[in-house]
Structure formats: structure tokens, C-alpha cells
Design a protein around this motif. Structure first.
Motif, mmCIF file in Angstrom:
data_model
loop_
_atom_site.group_PDB
_atom_site.id
_atom_site.type_symbol
_atom_site.label_atom_id
_atom_site.label_comp_id
_atom_site.label_asym_id
_atom_site.label_seq_id
_atom_site.Cartn_x
_atom_site.Cartn_y
_atom_site.Cartn_z
ATOM 1 N N ARG A 186 1.297 -1.128 -0.300
ATOM 2 C CA ARG A 186 0.332 0.294 0.084
ATOM 3 C C ARG A 186 0.639 1.123 -0.447
ATOM 4 N NH1 ARG A 186 -3.721 2.994 4.894
ATOM 5 N NH2 ARG A 186 -1.227 3.367 4.961
ATOM 6 N N TYR A 187 0.035 1.925 -0.747
ATOM 7 C CA TYR A 187 1.422 3.395 -1.085
ATOM 8 C C TYR A 187 0.562 4.271 -1.048
ATOM 9 C CZ TYR A 187 4.464 -0.495 -3.078
ATOM 10 O OH TYR A 187 5.019 -1.695 -3.269
ATOM 11 N N ILE A 188 1.216 5.967 -0.765
ATOM 12 C CA ILE A 188 0.426 6.897 -0.714
ATOM 13 C C ILE A 188 0.995 7.948 -1.926
ATOM 14 C CG2 ILE A 188 -0.164 8.828 0.643
ATOM 15 C CD1 ILE A 188 -0.550 7.468 3.106
ATOM 16 N N VAL A 189 1.042 8.360 -2.734
ATOM 17 C CA VAL A 189 1.613 9.397 -2.973
ATOM 18 C C VAL A 189 1.773 10.589 -2.437
ATOM 19 C CG1 VAL A 189 1.686 10.725 -5.152
ATOM 20 C CG2 VAL A 189 0.199 8.441 -5.274
ATOM 21 N N LYS A 190 3.379 10.701 -2.991
ATOM 22 C CA LYS A 190 4.281 11.555 -2.069
ATOM 23 C C LYS A 190 4.245 12.720 -2.554
ATOM 24 C CE LYS A 190 8.751 12.030 0.962
ATOM 25 N NZ LYS A 190 9.668 11.968 0.935
ATOM 26 N N ASP A 191 3.080 14.220 -3.010
ATOM 27 C CA ASP A 191 3.281 15.328 -3.243
ATOM 28 C C ASP A 191 3.214 16.683 -2.016
ATOM 29 O OD1 ASP A 191 0.878 15.598 -2.042
ATOM 30 O OD2 ASP A 191 0.408 14.224 -4.114
ATOM 31 N N SER A 192 3.474 18.232 -2.575
ATOM 32 C CA SER A 192 3.155 19.138 -2.210
ATOM 33 C C SER A 192 2.169 19.611 -1.133
ATOM 34 C CB SER A 192 2.980 20.019 -2.826
ATOM 35 O OG SER A 192 2.214 20.164 -3.906
ATOM 36 N N ILE A 193 1.445 18.121 -0.798
ATOM 37 C CA ILE A 193 -0.072 18.200 -0.235
ATOM 38 C C ILE A 193 0.128 17.363 0.983
ATOM 39 C CG2 ILE A 193 -2.563 16.904 0.178
ATOM 40 C CD1 ILE A 193 -3.078 17.651 -2.020
ATOM 41 N N THR A 194 1.568 16.432 0.458
ATOM 42 C CA THR A 194 1.081 15.178 1.335
ATOM 43 C C THR A 194 2.990 14.971 1.794
ATOM 44 O OG1 THR A 194 1.536 13.295 0.136
ATOM 45 C CG2 THR A 194 -0.763 13.110 0.859
ATOM 46 N N ALA A 195 3.911 16.057 1.729
ATOM 47 C CA ALA A 195 5.565 15.595 1.648
ATOM 48 C C ALA A 195 6.004 15.658 3.028
ATOM 49 C CB ALA A 195 6.666 16.398 0.984
ATOM 50 N N MET B 297 5.238 6.876 -3.145
ATOM 51 C CA MET B 297 5.284 6.886 -4.095
ATOM 52 C C MET B 297 5.544 8.152 -4.941
ATOM 53 S SD MET B 297 2.462 4.750 -6.743
ATOM 54 C CE MET B 297 2.983 3.354 -6.429
ATOM 55 N N GLU B 298 6.397 7.694 -5.955
ATOM 56 C CA GLU B 298 6.658 9.255 -6.902
ATOM 57 C C GLU B 298 5.088 9.211 -7.622
ATOM 58 O OE1 GLU B 298 10.419 9.639 -8.726
ATOM 59 O OE2 GLU B 298 11.106 8.503 -7.462
ATOM 60 N N GLU B 299 4.846 10.845 -7.489
ATOM 61 C CA GLU B 299 3.912 11.247 -8.408
ATOM 62 C C GLU B 299 3.970 10.417 -9.980
ATOM 63 O OE1 GLU B 299 0.801 14.446 -9.268
ATOM 64 O OE2 GLU B 299 2.558 15.122 -8.240
ATOM 65 N N LYS B 300 5.033 9.898 -10.256
ATOM 66 C CA LYS B 300 4.874 9.809 -11.791
ATOM 67 C C LYS B 300 4.457 8.210 -11.851
ATOM 68 C CE LYS B 300 10.219 7.851 -11.480
ATOM 69 N NZ LYS B 300 11.247 8.174 -11.620
ATOM 70 N N TYR B 301 4.969 6.878 -10.870
ATOM 71 C CA TYR B 301 4.238 5.897 -10.908
ATOM 72 C C TYR B 301 2.907 5.766 -10.565
ATOM 73 C CZ TYR B 301 9.302 4.613 -10.789
ATOM 74 O OH TYR B 301 10.483 4.433 -10.394
ATOM 75 N N PHE B 302 2.184 6.813 -9.992
ATOM 76 C CA PHE B 302 0.726 6.703 -9.795
ATOM 77 C C PHE B 302 0.027 6.975 -11.221
ATOM 78 C CE2 PHE B 302 -2.992 10.001 -9.860
ATOM 79 C CZ PHE B 302 -4.045 8.782 -9.296
ATOM 80 N N HIS B 303 0.907 7.720 -12.062
ATOM 81 C CA HIS B 303 0.475 7.957 -13.570
ATOM 82 C C HIS B 303 0.030 6.887 -14.602
ATOM 83 C CE1 HIS B 303 -0.844 11.847 -13.084
ATOM 84 N NE2 HIS B 303 0.442 12.431 -12.762
#
Length: 539
Positions: A67-76, A88-94
Motif C-alpha cells: 500500500r502506497y501514498i503518493v508523495k507530493d506537495s500536499i503529503t510530503a 510513491m513518486e507521482e510519476k508512478y501513480f500516473h
């Protein structure tokens, strides 16, 4: 019965998340229609009670390492990154989203369900579930709250779930450990479930996002607990890990059930997140848990059980597929459930623990600091029969009684609990449903009748004006008397034939608490840190 290939859902709603939606879209089907589709596709069979029985495939439980949570400006800087909250890097989410939409577009039919969570309308969150199987759509119908026809006319999803249990991902291309994954993106407000048919992943992914949004944005305490309410409007909350008796003890025929698993605590109420129950059914017996037993009827979804040979009668004692056999059903299947599932402010909170070492008192009252400490600790002991492979007691700690689902630091949730406890004068009790007079195999299991008597006494105020002793190591207050309970077991040291052996065991258990808590010390106040037990070397 409506035509299952027609829908009032505009396909634009699916196209905007990348789906071409060229196949048949089954929108908002009834349980009867979903069961018919599951039988048509040979995804399940009916039991003698009319419940749909399915196998969830390779996975018969959650897979926390996937289970992964996308790490971005909201969650970092807001997520408490750890073994449960893996970035998880956002590129992998896409990449995964593209794989999922391509896969779902290749299916000849999809099932779409609009539902919502949070029974308090002020905090409602609309959810759209898109899946390749009618069984998962039935699970969503059972577990989440169901909009009215009028509400569906203007339904706009706040979050979307894409579920593709038949999809196997490329771990290298997708940046994951193995071909299955659960991915949560707070920026895109999406949950992607790939390669797993275990329905509980859907439920717990939603719980995870609520555990982020409600405490962080609204100062609402999200809780992994059951709750019920008495005739006088006195709400009680029950926290406890598997095997502690949470479901059994909160199912009181004299009190209405608000919910059995997930709740929010606002400034003026307690509300259920869900619209159903997801109960374990291994070794289920009608005389011990009649509510669950009687809920296994048409519309219920039973997972990973076996039948008695040559019959369609469920063998609840058969754990050969998994010990984690489950059933989901609407909350309305419970006769004394509260509708809507919103209760008044709580007056009592119970932390349930099955202490297999015979150390903790059968009942004790906690100060706010002790309550926050024990809440973060989330202690119990697993014993034989709790899980496959467990042959002797194993101490277990799960922060806030739900560590795998907490995106924020446990201290954040404990801080809200402490503030609410103080502001509203809520009493917090620790109830040991485990052993007395010695550890597992030497002492004896505390009788259920005694545990029920302790909880009843606390609820009715019978423990408010009795004398208390203080536990020498854990510092909790132990009543000297309790209606319906032998006085000899209330102080656990007195119940042991060898007090010195008790002291040694109590010191050992205390050291486990202290060592476990070290990883949380930096995120809590001195009041919480000072509520730690004191071992023999520290006194």
C-alpha cells in the motif's frame, strides 16, 4: 428489475478520469441484480441462507507492504512516513492509473456504484467505485452509505476508487514491490486497487483517507472503534484489536449499536463512517454472536469459507483457506442498530486488551495522560487461535488501535483524544479481557460475565464513588469493589499465588510498553511521556 446494461450515469463522468467506457456500464444495481451477475459470471455461489459466497483469490487479507501514498506537495510534510505509509513518486501513480484505465476499458462490462461515507451530513464524503466485478460493487453497497434516488440526481464524487483485481502490474515499471498495489493520491482524490480481490482493501483505503482529512482539516477524532448508545443517550466507545472482544462487548441488547468499526468524534456527536459491518466469521456460532450469524442472509457477502462436503451449508470452523473468513452486510441487518448512525457525546471510553500475561487489572480507570499513552500504545497479546502460526502469547502494539490506517503521527490523534476527554469530562477505562492469576496456560481467562459486569458498572456510574488502589507499575486506578465481580481478582497481584512472580512479569510487560513507545516520544507532550509505566529498576 431494471435492465443492467442501461444507466443514468453520464459516460462523461468516467471519461474524465481516463476511461473510454465502451463496454456495458452497470450503474447502481440492487443487491439482487449484483448477486445475479456474480452467479452468471461464476464468481460465487449461494449458501443455504441465501448469502453470496466468493473466493478473493491470492489475497485473503490486506497486504500492508503493498500500500502506497503518493508523495507530493500536499503529503510530503504531513504524512507520518513509515512501514505502513510508504511513499510513491507521482510519476508512478500516473503509470498505474494508465495501466488500470487501459485494463478496465478492455473489460466487456464494468460496475459503477455511487455511495458515501460519514453519517453526519456535515462531513459527508461522496465516493464513486468503478470495478470489474459485481461482488466488489456489492461489498461497496453493503459497507458504505447509500444515497437516495433524489441525491443521486445531483451526485458529484469527492473521491473515486478504481478496482481491478484481475490486473497484474509490472513492478519495475510501476515502482512497486510486486504485481498488486493499493495507491492513494490526495491530490487526485483517487484510490487505485490493482491485483487484489480482497474487499477489505477498499474499506480500509477509505478509512485511511478519513484518518487524514478529518483530524487534519476539521479537528475531528477519527477512530478505529465500535460504539453504542443507551436509552438515556449515553454513548460508549470501545477500542480493541482482534481477539479482545470489541464486537461481542459492544453488541449489547440493552443499547443501540451506532457502528462496529469506524467512527468520528466531533464537538457535538459521534458518527459512524460506514453503512455496514465487516465481521470475522471463523468459528462463528449462533449462541455466541447471534447478530452476525443471523445477518448471513440474502444480500450478505461471505468470503473464503468452505461448505460441509456435498452441501451448501457453511462450515464456519473450517479455516483451511484462511483464518480471516469474513462477511459484509448492511448495518440494518443488525436488529438494534441506530438509524441514522449518529450518537450523542460519549460519556465512557473502553480500551479493551487481552493481556495473556495476567498483569493488567480486569478494570482500571485512566487519567487523561494515561489514556493518551495507552491509546498510542494500543496493546494486546495474540494467543493461539488468533492467527495462523501463533502457538504461544505474542505481545502486540498497534498505535491508536489501528496503526496501518494512520497517515498522521499517532500523537496527533492522541492529542485530540486528550483534549476532548478533558473538555467533556469523559471517563476512560482499560478492560483486560485476558488472563488473571497467572499467564496463559497457568492462570485463567477472565470470565465474560465478569467483563460484562465491569462494563455495566462503569456505564451505570457504580464505579464513580468506590475506593481505588493505584497499580505500582502502571499507575492506573483499580477499584476495590465492583458489582458482580469477585473482589479477589480486581487487583491482579492479589490473584497470583506467587506475588514475586507477578512483580517480575509485570516489570517485563512494562518494559515492552516502554520500548515500543520510544518511536513516538518525539511527537507527544510531557503529560503523555510521564504516563509511562515504571519498571522495577526505575522505582
Amino acid at each position: 428489475m431494471s435492465d443492467p446494461t442501461t444507466t443514468s450515469l453520464p459516460k462523461d463522468n468516467l471519461i474524465q478520469i481516463g476511461l473510454r467506457a465502451t463496454g456495458d456500464i452497470h450503474y447502481q444495481l440492487s443487491p439482487e441484480e449484483l448477486i445475479r451477475d456474480a452467479l452468471r459470471r461464476k464468481e460465487g455461489v449461494l449458501s443455504s441462507t441465501g448469502a453470496l459466497v466468493i473466493r478473493t483469490g491470492e489475497f485473503t487479507g490486506r497486504s500492508p507492504k503493498d500500500r502506497y501514498i503518493v508523495k507530493d506537495s500536499i503529503t510530503a510534510d504531513t504524512i507520518h512516513w513509515n512501514d505502513f505509509n510508504q511513499p510513491m513518486e507521482e510519476k508512478y501513480f500516473h503509470v498505474i492509473l494508465n495501466e488500470m484505465t487501459t485494463f478496465l476499458d478492455s473489460r466487456p462490462e464494468l460496475w459503477v456504484r455511487d455511495c458515501y461515507v460519514c453519517a453526519d451530513p456535515r462531513h459527508r464524503l461522496n465516493i464513486r467505485v468503478v470495478t470489474e466485478t459485481p461482488a466488489i460493487s456489492l461489498f461497496a453497497y453493503n459497507m458504505f452509505l447509500r444515497p437516495t434516488d433524489e441525491e443521486l440526481e445531483h451526485f458529484n464524487p469527492d473521491w473515486r476508487i478504481l478496482s481491478a483485481p484481475g490486473l497484474k502490474l509490472d513492478p519495475v515499471a510501476c515502482g512497486i514491490r510486486q504485481p498488486n498495489a493499493v495507491v492513494i493520491s490526495f491530490r487526485h482524490k483517487m484510490i487505485l486497487l490493482a491485483g487484489t480481490g480482497y474487499t477489505g482493501e477498499t474499506k480500509k483505503a477509505i478509512f485511511t483517507i478519513l484518518n487524514y482529512l478529518l483530524p487534519k482539516e476539521k479537528n475531528i477524532l477519527s477512530m478505529h472503534c465500535s460504539a453504542n448508545i443507551g436509552r438515556e443517550g449515553d454513548t460508549a466507545i470501545f477500542f480493541g484489536l482482534s481477539g479482545t472482544g470489541k464486537t461481542t462487548l459492544s453488541a449489547d441488547p440493552q443499547r443501540k449499536l451506532i457502528g462496529d468499526d469506524e467512527h468520528g468524534w466531533t464537538d457535538d456527536n459521534i458518527f459512524n463512517f460506514e453503512g455496514g459491518c465487516y465481521a470475522k466469521c471463523i468459528n462463528l456460532k449462533e449462541d455466541k454472536e447471534p447478530e452476525i450469524f443471523q445477518a448471513i442472509r440474502p444480500g450478505a457477502l461471505v468470503e473464503n469459507i468452505r461448505f460441509y462436503p456435498g452441501t451448501d451449508i457453511i462450515n464456519f470452523e473450517d479455516g483451511s483457506i484462511t483464518e480471516n473468513t469474513r462477511v459484509s452486510y448492511p448495518l440494518s441487518y443488525i436488529g438494534n442498530s441506530l438509524e441514522p448512525s449518529v450518537g450523542d457525546m460519549p460519556k465512557n471510553i473502553f480500551f479493551l486488551t487481552c493481556d495473556a500475561y495476567g498483569v493488567l487489572p480486569p478494570v482500571s480507570r485512566l487519567t487523561p495522560g494515561q489514556a493518551m499513552y495507552q491509546f498510542i500504545s494500543g496493546y494486546t497479546a495474540k494467543v493461539a487461535g488468533t492467527e495462523t502460526g501463533i502457538t504461544e502469547p505474542k505481545p502486540t502494539f498497534s498505535a491508536c488501535f489501528g496503526a496501518p490506517f494512520l497517515p498522521l503521527h499517532p500523537g496527533h490523534y492522541a492529542g485530540i483524544l486528550g483534549r476532548k476527554m478533558k473538555e467533556h469530562g469523559v471517563k476512560v477505562w482499560m478492560i483486560n479481557t485476558g488472563w488473571s492469576g497467572g499467564p496463559y496456560l497457568k492462570g485463567s481467562r477472565i470470565r465474560l460475565a465478569y467483563t460484562r459486569a465491569m462494563i455495566t458498572a462503569a456505564l451505570e456510574g457504580c464505579l464513580d464513588n468506590v475506593d481505588y488502589d493505584t497499580h505500582s507499575i502502571f499507575g492506573v486506578a483499580m477499584p476495590r469493589t465492583c458489582p458482580g465481580v469477585p473482589g479477589g481478582i480486581l487487583n491482579p497481584r492479589n490473584a497470583w499465588p506467587d506475588p514475586a512472580a507477578y512483580d517480575k512479569m509485570a516489570s517485563d510487560v512494562a518494559s515492552w510498553f516502554i520500548n515500543n513507545f520510544k518511536k513516538y516520544e518525539d511527537g507527544v507532550t510531557p503529560e503523555v511521556r510521564n504516563a509511562a509505566p515504571v519498571t522495577g529498576t526505575q522505582k
